[in-house]
Design an enzyme around this catalytic site. Structure first.
Site, PDB file in Angstrom:
ATOM      1  N   SER A 283       0.865  -1.181   0.000  1.00 35.92           N
ATOM      2  CA  SER A 283       0.000   0.000   0.000  1.00 35.92           C
ATOM      3  C   SER A 283       0.902   1.233   0.000  1.00 35.92           C
ATOM      4  CB  SER A 283      -0.831  -0.019   1.290  1.00 35.92           C
ATOM      5  OG  SER A 283      -1.494   1.213   1.497  1.00 35.92           O
TER       6      SER A 283
ATOM      7  N   TYR B 293      -2.201  -1.252  10.295  1.00 38.28           N
ATOM      8  CA  TYR B 293      -2.148  -1.439   8.833  1.00 38.28           C
ATOM      9  C   TYR B 293      -0.799  -0.982   8.285  1.00 38.28           C
ATOM     10  CZ  TYR B 293      -4.089  -1.165   4.016  1.00 38.28           C
ATOM     11  OH  TYR B 293      -4.344  -1.320   2.668  1.00 38.28           O
TER      12      TYR B 293
HETATM   13  N1  LIG Z   1      -8.961  -0.306  -1.431  1.00 39.71           N
HETATM   14  C1  LIG Z   1      -7.922   0.484  -1.140  1.00 39.71           C
HETATM   15  O1  LIG Z   1      -8.077   1.710  -1.067  1.00 39.71           O
HETATM   16  C2  LIG Z   1      -6.522  -0.105  -0.941  1.00 39.71           C
HETATM   17  C3  LIG Z   1      -5.423   0.755  -0.974  1.00 39.71           C
HETATM   18  C4  LIG Z   1      -4.136   0.227  -0.807  1.00 39.71           C
HETATM   19  C5  LIG Z   1      -3.978  -1.139  -0.629  1.00 39.71           C
HETATM   20  N2  LIG Z   1      -5.081  -1.953  -0.596  1.00 39.71           N
HETATM   21  C6  LIG Z   1      -4.851  -3.390  -0.403  1.00 39.71           C
HETATM   22  O2  LIG Z   1      -5.333  -4.087  -1.546  1.00 39.71           O
HETATM   23  C7  LIG Z   1      -5.713  -5.428  -1.167  1.00 39.71           C
HETATM   24  C8  LIG Z   1      -7.085  -5.750  -1.732  1.00 39.71           C
HETATM   25  O3  LIG Z   1      -8.054  -4.903  -1.116  1.00 39.71           O
HETATM   26  P1  LIG Z   1      -9.420  -4.457  -1.841  1.00 39.71           P
HETATM   27  O4  LIG Z   1      -9.357  -3.002  -2.012  1.00 39.71           O
HETATM   28  O5  LIG Z   1      -9.698  -5.327  -3.006  1.00 39.71           O
HETATM   29  O6  LIG Z   1     -10.450  -4.761  -0.643  1.00 39.71           O
HETATM   30  P2  LIG Z   1     -11.738  -5.701  -0.541  1.00 39.71           P
HETATM   31  O7  LIG Z   1     -12.197  -5.609   0.867  1.00 39.71           O
HETATM   32  O8  LIG Z   1     -12.709  -5.357  -1.620  1.00 39.71           O
HETATM   33  O9  LIG Z   1     -11.180  -7.164  -0.873  1.00 39.71           O
HETATM   34  C9  LIG Z   1     -10.353  -7.859   0.027  1.00 39.71           C
HETATM   35  C10 LIG Z   1     -10.698  -9.326  -0.046  1.00 39.71           C
HETATM   36  O10 LIG Z   1      -9.846 -10.011   0.874  1.00 39.71           O
HETATM   37  C11 LIG Z   1     -10.631 -10.973   1.550  1.00 39.71           C
HETATM   38  N3  LIG Z   1     -10.038 -11.305   2.844  1.00 39.71           N
HETATM   39  C12 LIG Z   1      -9.948 -10.518   3.942  1.00 39.71           C
HETATM   40  N4  LIG Z   1      -9.424 -11.185   4.960  1.00 39.71           N
HETATM   41  C13 LIG Z   1      -9.146 -12.437   4.506  1.00 39.71           C
HETATM   42  C14 LIG Z   1      -8.574 -13.585   5.104  1.00 39.71           C
HETATM   43  N5  LIG Z   1      -8.193 -13.607   6.395  1.00 39.71           N
HETATM   44  N6  LIG Z   1      -8.418 -14.696   4.339  1.00 39.71           N
HETATM   45  C15 LIG Z   1      -8.816 -14.704   3.027  1.00 39.71           C
HETATM   46  N7  LIG Z   1      -9.388 -13.646   2.425  1.00 39.71           N
HETATM   47  C16 LIG Z   1      -9.543 -12.516   3.159  1.00 39.71           C
HETATM   48  C17 LIG Z   1     -11.988 -10.330   1.704  1.00 39.71           C
HETATM   49  O11 LIG Z   1     -13.004 -11.288   1.980  1.00 39.71           O
HETATM   50  C18 LIG Z   1     -12.142  -9.601   0.378  1.00 39.71           C
HETATM   51  O12 LIG Z   1     -12.810 -10.393  -0.586  1.00 39.71           O
HETATM   52  C19 LIG Z   1      -5.604  -5.470   0.356  1.00 39.71           C
HETATM   53  O13 LIG Z   1      -4.388  -6.078   0.729  1.00 39.71           O
HETATM   54  C20 LIG Z   1      -5.603  -4.005   0.741  1.00 39.71           C
HETATM   55  O14 LIG Z   1      -4.980  -3.794   1.987  1.00 39.71           O
HETATM   56  C21 LIG Z   1      -6.338  -1.473  -0.758  1.00 39.71           C
END
Ligand SMILES: NC(=O)c1ccc[n+]([C@@H]2O[C@H](COP(=O)([O-])OP(=O)(O)OC[C@H]3O[C@@H](n4cnc5c(N)ncnc54)[C@H](O)[C@@H]3O)[C@@H](O)[C@H]2O)c1
Length: 268
Positions: free
Chosen positions: A154, A167
């Site tokens: 991130s 985080y």
């Molecule tokens: N959305 C943002 O703004 C953002 C920004 C920077 C980084 N990220 C990172 O990107 C990645 C994806 O996030 P996203 O935006 O698609 O969010 P999201 O919440 O839409 O998707 C995350 C997925 O991970 C799954 N998940 C969570 N905990 C889990 C576990 N213990 N075991 C298996 N699956 C699990 C959830 O069920 C979900 O389907 C994450 O690592 C997040 O930290 C997101």
């Protein structure tokens, strides 16, 4: 000929959001997919949890592209379940070329109100879950003669974004893990890189609203969340395009790279 034609990719957190987007993007370029997701209620988060229907929709979208997909409900913190899903997927699809450690959660709290529960849950999922994913898949990549691991960090893995201490710690930890694995796996032609998104338009992205009251109380740190380029958030596809590049042979000599897809956010 697709850019990852004939390759097999394992993706965590693939029920929706960026994980689903990565699955579909890689499938469009010719990869078969193994996907896991918790697909169940997650405590403490301020946005809706993914469901089994979400996971089924990922399967539908990949199959609509005429690619194969093996989807399993599994928690990245549960090494037994994760290993079973990986080994079963590799047995069915024959090999493994690409690993995308993407599953994660995000809880917005100031330093004083971050509970032990949220700390353990965030480190458990966003750091230990990534370690579980790469430790349990790497032997398959080595057996295949090489491969590409992409870990989702991130902007918070490069700078100390406010009200996200657990985080930020986990996402910086992912960078350390990437560097360590890049070193040890290089001799097997396994490349290891991170992507660093700024805000992404996914259900997790909705937690942006939770910053409001904290930023009102602490306005001096608000600028850290802004992007240089004139956008609020990226789309999942923007992140998937970076994952596709790192997964493909186009990046065959790129390893140990922190690839920002952050609209310049980490420049501040
Ligand atoms: N959305 C943002 O703004 C953002 C920004 C920077 C980084 N990220 C990172 O990107 C990645 C994806 O996030 P996203 O935006 O698609 O969010 P999201 O919440 O839409 O998707 C995350 C997925 O991970 C799954 N998940 C969570 N905990 C889990 C576990 N213990 N075991 C298996 N699956 C699990 C959830 O069920 C979900 O389907 C994450 O690592 C997040 O930290 C997101």
């Amino acid at each position: 000929m697709g850019r990852v034609e004939g390759k097999v990719a394992f993706i965590t957190g693939g029920a929706r959001g960026q994980g689903r987007s990565h699955a579909v993007r890689l499938a469009k370029e010719g990869a078969d997919i193994i996907v896991v997701d918790l697909a169940d209620h997650i405590p403490n988060i301020a946005y809706p949890s993914a469901t089994e229907e979400d996971l089924a929709e990922t399967v539908r979208q990949v199959e609509a592209l005429d690619r194969r997909i093996i989807a399993t409900k599994a928690d990245v913190r549960d090494r037994g379940a994760l290993k079973a899903a990986i080994d079963d997927g590799v047995a069915q699809l024959g090999k493994l070329d690409i690993v995308v450690a993407n599953a994660g959660i995000c809880v917005v709290e100031d330093w004083e109100n971050t509970s032990v529960d949220v700390w353990d849950q965030t480190i458990g999922t966003n750091l230990t879950g990534v370690w579980n994913t790469v430790q349990l898949t790497s032997r398959h990549l080595i057996d295949n003669g090489g491969g590409s691991i992409i870990m989702t960090s991130s902007a918070a893995g490069i700078k100390g974004l406010p009200f996200l201490s657990a985080y930020v710690a986990a996402k910086h930890g992912v960078v350390g893990l990437m560097r360590a694995y890049a070193t040890e796996l290089a001799e097997y032609s396994v490349r290891v890189n991170t992507i660093h998104p700024t805000g992404v338009n996914t259900p997790m992205g909705e937690m942006g609203n939770a910053f409001g009251p904290l930023l009102e109380a602490h306005p001096t740190v608000g600028g850290m969340l802004a992007n240089l380029l004139p956008i609020q958030a990226t789309e999942p596809l923007d992140q998937s395009n970076a994952v596709l590049f790192l997964a493909s042979d186009e990046s065959r000599f790129i390893t140990s790279l922190e690839m920002t897809v952050d609209a310049g956010n980490t420049q501040y």
